[in-house]
Design a protein around this motif. Sequence first.
Motif, mmCIF file in Angstrom:
data_model
loop_
_atom_site.group_PDB
_atom_site.id
_atom_site.type_symbol
_atom_site.label_atom_id
_atom_site.label_comp_id
_atom_site.label_asym_id
_atom_site.label_seq_id
_atom_site.Cartn_x
_atom_site.Cartn_y
_atom_site.Cartn_z
ATOM 1 N N UNK A 1 10.286 -2.218 -5.321
ATOM 2 C CA UNK A 1 11.125 -1.920 -4.186
ATOM 3 C C UNK A 1 10.839 -2.177 -2.926
ATOM 4 N N UNK A 2 9.490 -2.026 -2.502
ATOM 5 C CA UNK A 2 8.998 -2.314 -1.261
ATOM 6 C C UNK A 2 8.704 -3.780 -1.181
ATOM 7 N N UNK A 3 8.306 -4.588 -2.088
ATOM 8 C CA UNK A 3 8.057 -6.051 -1.972
ATOM 9 C C UNK A 3 9.208 -6.938 -2.230
ATOM 10 N N UNK A 4 9.097 -7.946 -1.203
ATOM 11 C CA UNK A 4 10.306 -9.068 -1.459
ATOM 12 C C UNK A 4 9.855 -10.119 -2.516
ATOM 13 N N UNK A 5 10.870 -10.769 -3.062
ATOM 14 C CA UNK A 5 11.016 -11.378 -4.167
ATOM 15 C C UNK A 5 10.244 -12.756 -3.490
ATOM 16 N N UNK A 6 10.472 -13.434 -2.153
ATOM 17 C CA UNK A 6 10.137 -14.604 -1.821
ATOM 18 C C UNK A 6 8.821 -14.913 -1.573
ATOM 19 N N UNK A 7 7.727 -13.762 -1.573
ATOM 20 C CA UNK A 7 6.233 -13.954 -1.079
ATOM 21 C C UNK A 7 5.658 -14.038 -2.425
ATOM 22 N N UNK A 8 6.532 -13.093 -3.558
ATOM 23 C CA UNK A 8 5.989 -13.235 -4.669
ATOM 24 C C UNK A 8 4.332 -12.597 -4.887
ATOM 25 N N UNK A 9 4.238 -11.209 -4.234
ATOM 26 C CA UNK A 9 2.898 -10.709 -4.328
ATOM 27 C C UNK A 9 2.998 -9.389 -5.181
ATOM 28 N N UNK A 10 4.013 -9.223 -5.984
ATOM 29 C CA UNK A 10 4.077 -8.163 -6.804
ATOM 30 C C UNK A 10 2.858 -7.875 -8.135
ATOM 31 N N UNK A 11 2.757 -9.146 -8.621
ATOM 32 C CA UNK A 11 1.745 -9.013 -9.549
ATOM 33 C C UNK A 11 0.127 -8.887 -8.992
ATOM 34 N N UNK A 12 0.013 -9.586 -7.613
ATOM 35 C CA UNK A 12 -1.349 -9.438 -6.985
ATOM 36 C C UNK A 12 -1.518 -7.895 -6.783
ATOM 37 N N UNK A 13 -0.494 -7.262 -6.123
ATOM 38 C CA UNK A 13 -0.513 -5.857 -5.682
ATOM 39 C C UNK A 13 -0.910 -5.102 -7.163
ATOM 40 N N UNK A 14 -0.189 -5.293 -8.023
ATOM 41 C CA UNK A 14 -0.195 -4.503 -9.295
ATOM 42 C C UNK A 14 -1.431 -4.734 -10.015
ATOM 43 N N UNK A 15 -2.166 -6.025 -9.822
ATOM 44 C CA UNK A 15 -3.396 -6.150 -10.238
ATOM 45 C C UNK A 15 -4.308 -5.493 -9.484
ATOM 46 N N UNK A 16 -4.167 -5.243 -8.275
ATOM 47 C CA UNK A 16 -5.154 -4.487 -7.312
ATOM 48 C C UNK A 16 -5.153 -2.947 -7.579
ATOM 49 N N UNK A 17 -3.966 -2.446 -7.940
ATOM 50 C CA UNK A 17 -3.741 -1.353 -8.038
ATOM 51 C C UNK A 17 -4.357 -0.547 -9.516
ATOM 52 N N UNK A 18 -4.160 -1.787 -10.415
ATOM 53 C CA UNK A 18 -4.805 -1.473 -11.646
ATOM 54 C C UNK A 18 -6.230 -1.439 -11.464
#
Length: 895
Positions: A835-852
Motif C-alpha cells: 500500500x505504501x509503495x507505488x507501482x511505477x518505481x517497482x521497488x516492492x520486491x527490493x523492499x521485501x527482500x531487505x525486510x526478509x
Amino acid sequence: MTAIKHALQRDIFTPNDERLLSIVNVCKAGKKKRNCFLCATVTTERPVQVNVVKVKKSDKGDFYKRQTAWGLRDLAVVDAKDAVKENPEFDLHFDKVYKWVASSTVEKNTFISCIWKLNQRYLRKKIDFINVSSQLLEESVPSGENQSVTGGDEESVDEYQELNAREEQDIEIMMEGCEYAISNAEAFAEKLSRELQVLDGANIQSIMASEKQVNILMKLLDEALKEVDQIELKLSSYEEMLQSVKEQMDQISESNHLIHLSNTNNVKLLSEIEFLVNHMDLAKGHIKALQEGDLTSSRGIEACTNAADALLQCMNVALRPGHDMLQAVKQQQQRFSDLREQFARRLASHLNSVFVHQGHDQSSTLAQHSAELTLPNHHPFHRDLLRYAKLMEWLKNTDYGKYEGLTKNYMDYLSRLYEREIKDFFEVAKIKMTGTTREGKKFATLPRKESAVKQETESLHGSSGKLTGSTSSLNKLSVQSSGSRRSQSSSLLDMGNMSASDLDVADRTKFDKIFEQVLSELEPLCLAEQDFISKFFKLQQHQSISGTTTNEAEEMDGGTLSRSYTSGVPQTISSEKDMIRQMMTKIFRCIEPELNNLIALGDKIDSFNSLYMLVKMSHHVWTAQNVDPASFLSTTLGNVLVTVKRNFDKCISNQMKQMDEVKISKKSKVGILPFVAEFEEFAALAESIFKNAERRGDLDKAYTKLIRAVFVSVEKVANESQKTPRDVVMMENFHHIFATLSRLKISCLEAEKKEAKQKYTDHLQSYVIYSLGQPLEKLNHFFEGVEARVAQGIREEEVSYQLAFNKQELRKVIKEYPGKEVKKGLDNLYKKVDKHLCEEENLLQVVWHSMQDEFIRQYKHFEGLIARCYPGSGITMEFTIQDILDYCSSIAQSH
C-alpha cells in the motif's frame, strides 16, 4: 751668477753636447728652501732639441749634478702669476704643475723671456704665457742662423754655424802658410789685417781700371732703354686693339646670353602650356558622356565612369604657382565645376529612380514567398546596382552632399521594403509554429482565419520590440483543450502554457527546424546586404567619413550618426565600420523586435523551446562573431541571445518556484513526485539538445540549480506527507533521481548522483527497520531483558537461573510464535508495504527482500542468545531460517 753659468756649461752641458742659454736660481714653493737651478739648454747637434734642466748641488756641496730634464715641447703653460707687480713665483705646466720661487724677479723674467724666444724659434706648438708682461715677450724672433738669443746678463751667445768643406780647406791652407797662427794669434790677426788692406787697395785699382768698360756698359744701357720705349709703344697699340676686340666680344656674348634667355623662356612657356593642355583638357567624348551618357546600359555606365574619372583628374591636378591667376585656367575650372555639378545631379536622380524601380520589381515577388518560410533574394538588385559602385565612389569624393542624400534615400526605402518582407516572413514562421501541436489541437482545425491569427500575433509587434499586448492574446494562440494538461500544482513546466507532455518529440523537432530556418534565412540576408553596402557605398577603403558643408544630424533607430561642420570643413566623428553598422541598423531595424516576438511566442507555446532557441541562437552568434565581432548581425543576434538566455533562466526559476509551491493530496499515496519525473524529461531533452553545444555551461548551471531544488522539494513533500511514510517518499524519489542521473551520465551532477544514491540507501534501510519493527514482539522483549541482565554483570550462562528468565519462561514465549502465526504476520506486513509503495518505481520486491534479510538477522540474533545463555537446554524456535525464506517467497508469489 756668470761664474756659476760657466761652471755648469763646463761641467754638465758641454759633455752632453748642449749649450746653456739661461739660468735661474729657484726653490719649490711652500717647502723648506733647498735651492736648485733651472737651465734652458739647446743641443749642438741637429735637429736641435730644447730642454729645461733642473740642476742642484750634491750633498757634499763640491760639485753640481743633473737631476731632472723636461723637453720644451712638453711645456704647456708658463704662469708668471702677476704681469704688473713684481713677484718671484712662477709655474711651469709639464705633465703636472711645478711651482717655483726665483731668487729674484729679474732672474725669473730673464728666464721666462728666454723660454719665450726658444718657443718662437724652435717649436711649432706655441706655449701659453699667462700673467707675463708684454715687454718681456718680443713680437718675433729674427730668422737666420746668425741671430742670437740674449740672456739676462746681456752677454751674447753667437749662433753656431758649421763651416762648409771649402771654407775649412781655405782656412787650413791659410794656417799652413803661417806657422805661428796657432801659437801667436795676435800676430796672425795682424798679418790677416795687412793682407786684407792689400786686397782692398787692389780692388779699388781694379775698379778704377774698368771705368772705360763701365762707360761702354752705360751706353749700352741707354740704347737698351730706347728699345724698351719702342717696345712699350708697340705694346700700347696692341693693347688698344685688344681692348676693341674685347668690347666687340662682350657685345657678342651679351647678345648670345639674351638669345639663350629667350630660348629658355620659350621652352618653359611651352612646358607650362603643354602641362595645362595635357592635364586640364577634357576630351569631347568625356564631356558628351557626362552630359548625355546613357546610365541604363553597361556600356553607357562604363563610359560615364571613365569620363567622371577623367573629370576628377582634371579638377584635382596640382597647379603650379601662378596658374590659378590665369583667366583661361579659371574658366576651365569653372567649366569643370559646372560639368561635375550637372553630372552629379543627373547621377543622383537616376540612382534614386533605380532604387524605386528596383523596389517595385522586388515588391512584386513578395507574393511568391508569402506562404513559404523563405526570404526574397536581393542578389539581382545588388548585382544591377553594383555597376554604379565606381560612380558612387566618384560622387563621394566630389559631392558628398548628394552622396549622403543617396545614402539616406537608400536606407529609408530599403528599411520599408525589408520591413514588409521580414514581417511577412515572421508571420509565416509564427503560423507554422502555432500549428505544430498534436492532432485535434492544430490551428488549421480552429474556426479561425489566417487574418485573425495575424491580428492576434500583431500584439507581439511594437516599435521597441517588446511585448505590448495582454497575455490573453497569446493564450488564444495556445491549445484550447486543457483536458490533457496537468494541474498548476503538479506540473513543473505548466506556466499558463501548454504542458511539455502535450508536445511529442516530433513537434519539438519541427519547432527546432522552424527556428533554425528563420535564423538561416536571416543570416545570409544580412551578410549579403552588408557586403553590398560596403562595396556600393565604398565604406571599406577609408578610415573616416567626410561630411558636407552644412550643419546636420541624422537620427537612426539603431544609433545616431551626426556630423558637425565648422567653417565649411567637415569634422569626422565616425569610422567606416560604424557607418556600415548604423546603416544596417536603420535598414534592418525590425529584425530584433520580430525575433524577440518570435522568441516570446515559442516560449509561450512550450517553455522547453527556450532550450532549442538558446542552442541555435548561441551557435549563430558564435558564427557571426568569428566573421566580424562588431558587425550588425553579431550585435543584433547577441542582443536577442540575451533575451533567450533571460527566458531560459526564467523557465528554470519558474520550475524551481513551482517545486516550492507543489501540494500533495492527503488522500492518495505520493509515489514519484511530478517534478521529479519532469526533471527526468527536462534532462533527457536538454541532453539531446545541448549535445556539442557552445552554451553547455548555461545548462550545467541550470542542472545544478534544478537538482538542488528537486532535493529540497522532495524532502519538503516527504515531511508533509500524511498517507505515505516519509521514508517511502524519500526512498522512491531519490531512487528515481539516481536512476535518471545514472542513465543520462551528466558529468556536472556526479556529486548529486552519489548523494541521491546515499539518500535512497539510507531511507530504504530506515523504512525496512521501521516497517518490519519487531514481528516476534514478546520474544524480543524477553531477550531484551536477558541482554539487560548481562549488561548488569550477570554471566550469560547464569541468566537461566533468574526467575523471570529461566528456561520455562523462554519455552512459554517461544510457543506463542508458531510458524503459522509468523507467516500470517509477514503476509500482513507485505500488504502494508504494498500500500505504501507505488507501482511505477517497482521497488516492492527490493523492499521485501531487505525486510526478509532483516527478519533473518533478528532470528539469528535470538538463536545466538539461546545458545550462549541456555547451553544444552535443547530449546529452539518453532520455525527455521528456511521456513522464513519459504514464507517470504510464497507471500511474494501469491501477490
